[in-house]
Design an enzyme around this catalytic site. Structure first.
Site, mmCIF file in Angstrom:
data_model
loop_
_atom_site.group_PDB
_atom_site.id
_atom_site.type_symbol
_atom_site.label_atom_id
_atom_site.label_comp_id
_atom_site.label_asym_id
_atom_site.label_seq_id
_atom_site.Cartn_x
_atom_site.Cartn_y
_atom_site.Cartn_z
ATOM 1 N N HIS A 181 40.698 29.823 44.531
ATOM 2 C CA HIS A 181 39.728 29.698 43.562
ATOM 3 C C HIS A 181 38.478 30.828 43.656
ATOM 4 O O HIS A 181 37.805 30.392 44.178
ATOM 5 C CB HIS A 181 39.100 28.603 43.487
ATOM 6 C CG HIS A 181 39.846 27.272 42.809
ATOM 7 N ND1 HIS A 181 39.660 26.978 41.357
ATOM 8 C CD2 HIS A 181 40.963 26.616 42.947
ATOM 9 C CE1 HIS A 181 40.827 26.218 40.904
ATOM 10 N NE2 HIS A 181 41.312 26.187 42.239
ATOM 11 N N GLU A 193 36.388 32.189 41.826
ATOM 12 C CA GLU A 193 35.205 31.778 40.949
ATOM 13 C C GLU A 193 34.323 30.688 41.909
ATOM 14 O O GLU A 193 33.194 30.626 41.746
ATOM 15 C CB GLU A 193 35.431 31.199 39.682
ATOM 16 C CG GLU A 193 35.746 29.784 39.672
ATOM 17 C CD GLU A 193 37.218 29.342 40.197
ATOM 18 O OE1 GLU A 193 37.192 28.008 40.214
ATOM 19 O OE2 GLU A 193 37.927 30.056 40.565
ATOM 20 N N CYS A 216 44.893 29.607 40.432
ATOM 21 C CA CYS A 216 45.404 28.619 40.806
ATOM 22 C C CYS A 216 46.589 27.949 40.037
ATOM 23 O O CYS A 216 47.831 28.247 40.150
ATOM 24 C CB CYS A 216 44.365 27.556 41.073
ATOM 25 S SG CYS A 216 44.799 25.907 42.221
#
Length: 246
Positions: A215, A217, A111
């Protein structure tokens, strides 16, 4: 002693409700580093630059995490849509990226991280997508971090073929800035449906350096499996590039 490699990750500085400064790392980043087979080392603007340089010197990989907007002064512009900025964090991450590139260790830029990578290598950003790019896709979906927001199309990847597996999948989206002028040192390998660059790889380098605008994660269990494979491949590259001590 653990034989698992250290992987450094950057963290922002936040003010709590009672005025206490805190370094905050989302759990997903730590989980992703563990999925990669690494031991997390947290780099923070609260530490002196020399301390962070020492920590990165112990690491075999680097994750540049999401967060604040980059100060547009970093790419020669005046504020025109940029929101909260952190020059202290900018300085830290530019230095950590510089060191990682010089050392040739694998880097994942997430990001804000993909934006910083682009700027560090001579690119620029859209300071606010809705104003300067368009709003046909809800890129700024911060309240739906864990949802699949829009499709991503991939093509031409040299480093992530086995990660992407399919040329089309969906991801989350929590950003209001994006790549405008792409660094000549980067190759675009993924795009949103509106044409915004969503993934890049470094060109003509033995280093394994990639950036994604979403994102991963936050969606390690996404149906496509892309995000788990991303960190697993990152971990494999970390181990491959780590000199053997045995």
């Amino acid at each position: 002693m653990s034989a698992e490699p250290f992987i450094a990750l950057t963290a922002p500085l936040r003010e709590s409700e009672v005025g206490i400064s805190r370094t905050v790392v989302d759990a997903g980043y730590l989980q992703a580093v563990r999925l990669a087979g690494g031991v997390p080392l947290v780099l923070s603007p609260v530490l002196d630059m020399e301390d962070n340089e020492h920590l990165l010197g112990l690491a075999q990989g680097l994750v540049l995490t999401g967060g604040e907007d980059l100060d547009p002064a970093n790419y020669g512009q005046s504020p025109d849509g940029a929101r909260r900025v952190s020059p202290q964090r900018d300085a830290l991450e530019f230095r950590m990226l510089e060191m990682a590139l010089a050392a040739g260790i694998p880097v994942v830029c997430i990001c804000r991280g993909i934006q910083l990578l682009n700027v560090a290598l001579g690119g620029t950003l859209y300071q606010d997508l809705a104003t300067h790019w368009g709003d046909s896709i809800a890129h700024d979906s911060f309240q739906e971090f864990d949802q699949l927001i829009h499709p991503v199309r991939t093509e031409g990847s040299q480093r992530l073929d086995e990660v992407f597996e399919t040329p089309d999948f969906s991801q989350n989206s929590a950003h209001h800035q994006g790549i405008r002028d792409l660094s000549p040192e980067l190759e675009p390998v993924a795009w949103a449906g509106d044409g915004l660059i969503e993934g890049v790889e470094i060109k003509n380098s033995g280093s394994w350096v990639i950036g994604v605008q979403w994102h991963p994660e936050r969606l390690l269990e996404d149906p496509s499996g892309t995000n788990r494979r991303l960190f697993q491949r990152f971990g494999a590259e970390v181990r491959r590039s780590t000199p053997s001590t045995g």
